[in-house]
Every structure is written in structure tokens, then in C-alpha cells.
Scaffold this active site. Sequence first.
Site, mmCIF file in Angstrom:
data_model
loop_
_atom_site.group_PDB
_atom_site.id
_atom_site.type_symbol
_atom_site.label_atom_id
_atom_site.label_comp_id
_atom_site.label_asym_id
_atom_site.label_seq_id
_atom_site.Cartn_x
_atom_site.Cartn_y
_atom_site.Cartn_z
ATOM 1 N N TYR A 32 -13.620 40.653 -66.041
ATOM 2 C CA TYR A 32 -12.856 41.511 -65.143
ATOM 3 C C TYR A 32 -11.607 41.989 -65.874
ATOM 4 O O TYR A 32 -10.478 41.736 -65.474
ATOM 5 C CB TYR A 32 -12.508 40.814 -63.831
ATOM 6 C CG TYR A 32 -12.455 41.802 -62.675
ATOM 7 C CD1 TYR A 32 -13.624 42.342 -62.153
ATOM 8 C CD2 TYR A 32 -11.244 42.225 -62.154
ATOM 9 C CE1 TYR A 32 -13.592 43.270 -61.129
ATOM 10 C CE2 TYR A 32 -11.199 43.156 -61.128
ATOM 11 C CZ TYR A 32 -12.371 43.674 -60.625
ATOM 12 O OH TYR A 32 -12.335 44.601 -59.614
ATOM 13 N N HIS A 37 -5.986 42.413 -71.529
ATOM 14 C CA HIS A 37 -7.076 42.005 -72.418
ATOM 15 C C HIS A 37 -7.287 43.023 -73.540
ATOM 16 O O HIS A 37 -7.512 42.651 -74.702
ATOM 17 C CB HIS A 37 -8.392 41.890 -71.631
ATOM 18 C CG HIS A 37 -8.390 40.841 -70.562
ATOM 19 N ND1 HIS A 37 -8.413 41.159 -69.224
ATOM 20 C CD2 HIS A 37 -8.369 39.488 -70.632
ATOM 21 C CE1 HIS A 37 -8.422 40.049 -68.513
ATOM 22 N NE2 HIS A 37 -8.388 39.019 -69.337
#
Length: 283
Positions: A32, A37
Amino acid sequence: MEIITKVNQMQMLSKDIKKNSKTIGFVPTMGYLHEGHLSLVRASKKDTDVTVVSIFVNPIQFGPKEDLSRYPRDFERDRSMLEKEGVDYIFYPSVEEMYQADFSTTINVEGVTKNLCGASRPGHFRGVATVVGKLFNIVMPDKAYFGEKDFQQLVTIKRMVRDLNFPIEIIGMPIVREKDGLAMSSRNSYLSEEERESALCLYKSIILAREMVKCGKKNIKDILNAIEELIRNTPYTKIDYVKICNPETLEYIEDGDIDGKKLLALAVFVGNTRLIDNAILEG
């Protein structure tokens, strides 16, 4: 981009990459994905020859009353995002592939895990250290990238790598925030519109602490009291912890003034969603 689901296949691939004198950068995630990230992925792409991202929601780092079953998952969305970033490999194993039925070996990093999230989430960091240790042995990276939002996790992984002599460089990357200051997190998706507004109290707490220190109001008790008052006056919130710590040992500092670099660490429930944030205060 190739998707690898088997441990042996990933290990063989990593060995072949190293035989060709190429370096591996690794970004472990639970999926997700968000811009935080992706900032790790871009650093790996810049620093190394081959980038591997793992997507694995690790069951052994969740407590019995935590959000394992509802943790957000969308592999196709993640795959598309990573493909656009030019990731070379996604390691996407099943729980059964990572943990055999009689799995019985764990890694426990003591000291730095006893406070903060370690105090309120017993066993969490044992689960984190174990899965990261396994992933390091599977992917065999030269460099691994972790966000500083999970500051205690970063300190724990650095200590594990040092103590167990993993030949890996651990690189911490700055917190990535939304435009209004909220630290990016997969769990932000749980928040209602009203809760999302209340969640800004974490970043407002950091701003308040920094302003107090800048104005010479460096007493630790006064800073903690001011933050706690701000959060308690925000709807939908419940404090898990508000602490100032040594940034290396994560030992609590409860008296005196901010002197040198100290870590302000926060964990707050907004509705049913537990959010964390942190910042370095320097006096």
C-alpha cells in the site's frame, strides 16, 4: 520488472546479480505504497545497480488486537507504482513461503526496543527484526533503505545489523509529509475526514516543540506538558505516548533542558487509528 514469489528463486537471483559484480539496493515494505516508500526506491535506484522491493504484510509483528486483517492491501496498485519507478524486482512471498508451520526461530533486539512502541506493542520489534533478518538473508542486499518516520524501527535494524554482522549498509531516509504536514503512512487511509483533520495534531506538536526551543523554552517537562495539552484539546485523539529520548539509545529523558540533539517521539490514536511521528529537537 519481474515479480518473484519464492524464497529459493530470490536467493538464486541475488547470487547471480552479485556474481556479475552488481550491487543490490533493497526496500522492504508491507505494501500500500505512498510517496515515502517511493523516496526510498529512488534513493536505491540512484545508489545501486539493481533495486529490489519486497511487499509482505508480516503477521508476527502484529499483536492479537491489532489491525493485521484490515491492513490495506492493493498489489496491482503497488506493482504499477513500482514499475513506473523502474524497480527491477518485486519480492512478493506468501505467509506460508516465509513461515513454515513449525517456524520457531526469532530475533530479539534488546535495549532499544523496550521503550516507545516497544512498551505499548509487546513483541512487535521481535517480529520486525525477525522478518527483516529473513529478508536480508533472502535478498542479500548491499544497501537497505528505511524511513525515519519509524525511527525506533530504524534504530533497531541498525543495532541488529551491527550486532549480527550483516554485511549491509542501512540508510535512513527523511520523513515524507503531505502538504499540510501529516507524515505519510499507509494507515492514513483509515482516517475519516474529521479524523484526518485531527491527525494534524502530531505535526502541530512538532512545530510547537521546535518553536519553544527556538524561543529558549527548553525545559523538557514544559515541552511535554504543552504537547499533551495540545493533543488532548484535539477531538478524536488519545495519547499513547509523548516522549523525549536519547536518539541513539531511545532512553527517556524526563528532566532538565533540551541540550544537544534529542528525539521527540509521538504515538497518538486518532479514532481507532494509531499514528506515529517524530523529530529531532536541538538545543
